[in-house]
Design a protein around this motif. Structure first.
Motif, short mmCIF file in Angstrom:
data_model
loop_
_atom_site.label_atom_id
_atom_site.label_comp_id
_atom_site.label_asym_id
_atom_site.label_seq_id
_atom_site.Cartn_x
_atom_site.Cartn_y
_atom_site.Cartn_z
N VAL A 272 0.83 -1.32 0.10
CA VAL A 272 -0.13 -0.04 0.12
C VAL A 272 0.85 1.40 -0.01
O VAL A 272 0.54 2.31 -0.80
N ALA A 273 1.87 1.48 0.84
CA ALA A 273 2.69 2.51 0.91
C ALA A 273 3.64 2.70 -0.03
O ALA A 273 4.22 3.57 -0.21
N GLY A 274 4.12 1.65 -0.92
CA GLY A 274 5.06 1.45 -2.00
C GLY A 274 6.56 1.40 -1.44
O GLY A 274 6.84 0.89 -0.46
N PRO A 275 7.49 1.82 -2.11
CA PRO A 275 8.67 1.55 -1.79
C PRO A 275 9.17 2.87 -0.74
O PRO A 275 8.79 3.75 -0.83
N LEU A 276 9.79 2.34 0.31
CA LEU A 276 10.34 3.16 1.39
C LEU A 276 11.72 3.11 1.56
O LEU A 276 12.38 2.03 1.46
N THR A 277 12.60 4.27 1.56
CA THR A 277 13.79 4.26 2.12
C THR A 277 13.95 5.19 3.41
O THR A 277 13.80 6.28 3.41
N LEU A 278 14.19 4.34 4.50
CA LEU A 278 13.96 4.82 5.96
C LEU A 278 15.17 4.81 6.69
O LEU A 278 16.20 3.88 6.43
N ASP A 279 15.54 5.87 7.36
CA ASP A 279 16.50 5.50 8.53
C ASP A 279 16.06 4.71 9.64
O ASP A 279 14.94 4.68 9.82
N TYR A 280 17.19 4.01 10.35
CA TYR A 280 16.63 3.35 11.50
C TYR A 280 17.77 3.43 12.36
O TYR A 280 18.85 3.73 12.32
N GLU A 281 17.39 3.15 13.67
CA GLU A 281 18.01 3.44 14.79
C GLU A 281 17.69 1.92 15.68
O GLU A 281 16.54 1.60 15.75
N THR A 282 18.76 1.41 16.37
CA THR A 282 18.54 0.53 17.34
C THR A 282 18.79 0.79 18.74
O THR A 282 19.50 1.59 18.92
N LEU A 283 17.82 0.51 19.56
CA LEU A 283 17.86 0.75 20.87
C LEU A 283 17.76 -0.63 21.84
O LEU A 283 17.25 -1.43 21.44
N HIS A 284 18.76 -0.54 22.86
CA HIS A 284 19.19 -1.92 23.36
C HIS A 284 18.32 -1.96 24.69
O HIS A 284 18.73 -0.93 25.52
N VAL A 285 17.66 -2.79 25.13
CA VAL A 285 16.77 -2.97 26.31
C VAL A 285 17.57 -4.17 27.07
O VAL A 285 17.23 -5.45 26.91
N PRO A 286 18.54 -4.06 27.94
CA PRO A 286 19.18 -5.34 28.56
C PRO A 286 18.33 -5.86 29.56
O PRO A 286 17.38 -5.64 30.20
N ALA A 287 18.62 -7.36 29.14
CA ALA A 287 17.74 -8.21 30.28
C ALA A 287 18.52 -8.28 31.63
O ALA A 287 17.89 -8.72 32.36
N ALA A 288 19.80 -8.30 31.66
CA ALA A 288 20.83 -8.13 33.03
C ALA A 288 21.99 -7.43 32.59
O ALA A 288 22.28 -7.01 31.46
N PRO A 289 22.70 -6.97 33.70
CA PRO A 289 23.92 -6.08 33.32
C PRO A 289 24.79 -7.27 32.56
O PRO A 289 25.04 -8.19 32.82
N GLY A 290 25.22 -6.49 31.43
CA GLY A 290 26.23 -7.09 30.47
C GLY A 290 25.53 -8.11 29.44
O GLY A 290 26.36 -8.82 28.67
N GLU A 291 24.18 -8.25 29.52
CA GLU A 291 23.61 -8.97 28.64
C GLU A 291 22.93 -8.39 27.61
O GLU A 291 22.66 -6.86 27.65
N THR A 292 22.59 -8.86 26.37
CA THR A 292 21.96 -7.84 25.14
C THR A 292 20.64 -7.60 25.39
O THR A 292 20.35 -6.69 25.18
N GLY A 293 19.71 -8.65 26.06
CA GLY A 293 18.50 -8.55 26.16
C GLY A 293 17.47 -8.36 24.83
O GLY A 293 18.03 -9.00 23.70
N LEU A 294 16.83 -7.41 24.71
CA LEU A 294 16.01 -7.02 23.62
C LEU A 294 16.64 -6.12 22.69
O LEU A 294 17.07 -4.85 23.36
N VAL A 295 16.39 -5.75 21.56
CA VAL A 295 16.92 -4.77 20.70
C VAL A 295 15.65 -4.16 19.87
O VAL A 295 14.87 -4.90 19.28
N VAL A 296 15.29 -3.10 20.25
CA VAL A 296 14.10 -2.21 19.69
C VAL A 296 14.58 -1.33 18.51
O VAL A 296 15.54 -0.83 18.12
N HIS A 297 14.03 -1.90 17.14
CA HIS A 297 14.32 -1.33 15.83
C HIS A 297 13.27 -0.03 15.45
O HIS A 297 12.09 -0.62 15.57
N VAL A 298 13.71 1.03 15.42
CA VAL A 298 12.79 2.34 15.01
C VAL A 298 13.08 2.94 13.86
O VAL A 298 14.59 3.04 13.49
N PHE A 299 12.08 3.05 12.84
CA PHE A 299 12.37 3.63 11.46
C PHE A 299 11.68 4.99 11.42
O PHE A 299 10.78 5.27 11.90
#
Length: 339
Positions: A272-299
């Motif tokens: 529906v929206a067609g082709p998109l060229t978007l900027d993206y950023e990733t935000l890290h949500v640690p599960a515990a100190p030193g751990e990766t946890g979740l990564v939030v991808h925002v466009f």
């Protein structure tokens, strides 16, 4: 509430912690289930073996002439020979051979730095090398989508966003994010594991015009996760499944690439929206100190750009009857369609 989380704690699924209410893509059902012993794949399970495989792959990409060594047509080895890398790193050939064979453990930081410098490793590759050479073996982080994270995704309604875990399972998303990457709101439309979607569903090539780049990113991220969590049976089973069913996954995995989530620009396509060229950023949500946890991808897109106009079309589409409403978390922890 528009944001959704795929809570699977009370719904055990198959390989890769897949949501139990999603359908298998035709031809992609794995032969094994999570927790079973996967076939041996270099880079999975045995960190000593993974270290050797990573070093072999990295020296194979170094052109001898780029480090002052004559190449010539009579060379039978792609990239550097073992003795050439050992000499460049200033270590003995015997010790380097034992490293590649998994017989030498816990190389010193000085040796790792010398190898990284000789191989021309970037920051992500250096980090992966150090992980494989370390002795720390902890459990994989538990996926938890907090109310705060769901509220944040709701607040980003104008920006497509979704969260992934270390196995690349998409565990939470907002409306625009669900639609942008192929229709997460409808479990029939696409798999909720990004790697499985990319390699086992041809529709991923419609969503991602730069498919090869996205595929390499996914494999590189799984390799990093496999190095960090060598005892994660679900992750190992996912990698085994992809290796079994996708020649392209096997090809990219064999290259030894590693990738860390970062920022940049991506091209996508929406019906529906067609082709998109978007900027993206990733935000890290640690599960515990030193751990990766979740990564939030925002466009996002620059105001007034063609991409911003395409995002507006996407937002309009997600609020209209053109697209199915997203599933909502049920009291039991699963996903249910809104009434």
């Amino acid at each position: 509430m528009d944001s959704v989380d795929a809570d699977r704690s009370e719904h055990p699924a198959g390989v890769g912690n897949r949501p139990a209410n999603t359908g298998w893509i035709a031809g992609s059902r794995p032969d094994r289930i999570a927790g079973s012993r996967p076939d041996r794949i270099e880079g999975v399970g045995d960190t000593h073996r993974a270290l050797g495989g990573f070093l072999r792959a990295r020296r194979g990409r170094v052109a001898p002439e780029h480090v002052g060594i004559a190449g010539g047509r009579r060379r039978r080895v792609r990239g550097l020979r073992r003795e050439e890398l050992a000499q460049l790193a200033g270590i003995s050939v015997d010790y380097y051979v034992r490293l590649e064979q998994g017989r030498a453990t816990q190389p010193s930081p000085e040796v790792l730095e010398a190898l990284a410098r000789a191989l021309g490793l970037d920051a992500a590759e250096r980090g992966h090398l150090a992980t494989l050479a370390g002795t720390r073996r902890g459990p994989a982080p538990t996926t938890r989508v907090s109310p705060l994270l769901r509220r944040m995704l709701d607040g980003l309604a104008a920006f497509p966003a979704f969260a992934t875990d270390h196995r690349l399972d998409v565990v939470a998303w907002n409306r625009a994010g669900a639609e942008l990457i192929g229709g997460l709101a409808d479990p029939v439309r696409r798999d909720r594991n990004n790697a499985r979607f990319l390699f086992l569903d041809p529709a991923s090539r419609d969503v991602h015009p730069e498919w090869e780049d996205r595929a390499a990113e996914a494999v590189g991220q799984l390799r990093v996760a496999a190095g960090r969590y060598p005892d994660d049976a679900e992750l190992a089973a996912l990698i085994t499944e992809l290796s079994t069913h996708s020649a392209e996954f096997r090809r990219i995995w064999a290259s030894g690439e590693v990738v860390m989530c970062a920022a940049g620009r991506k091209r996508l396509r929406h019906p529906v929206a067609g082709p998109l060229t978007l900027d993206y950023e990733t935000l890290h949500v640690p599960a515990a100190p030193g751990e990766t946890g979740l990564v939030v991808h925002v466009f996002s897109a620059e105001e007034g750009s063609d991409a911003a106009a395409a995002l507006t079309r996407l937002a309009t589409a997600t609020q209209s009857a053109e697209l199915p409403l997203p599933a909502q978390p049920s009291l039991a922890g699963g996903l249910s369609q809104p009434g």
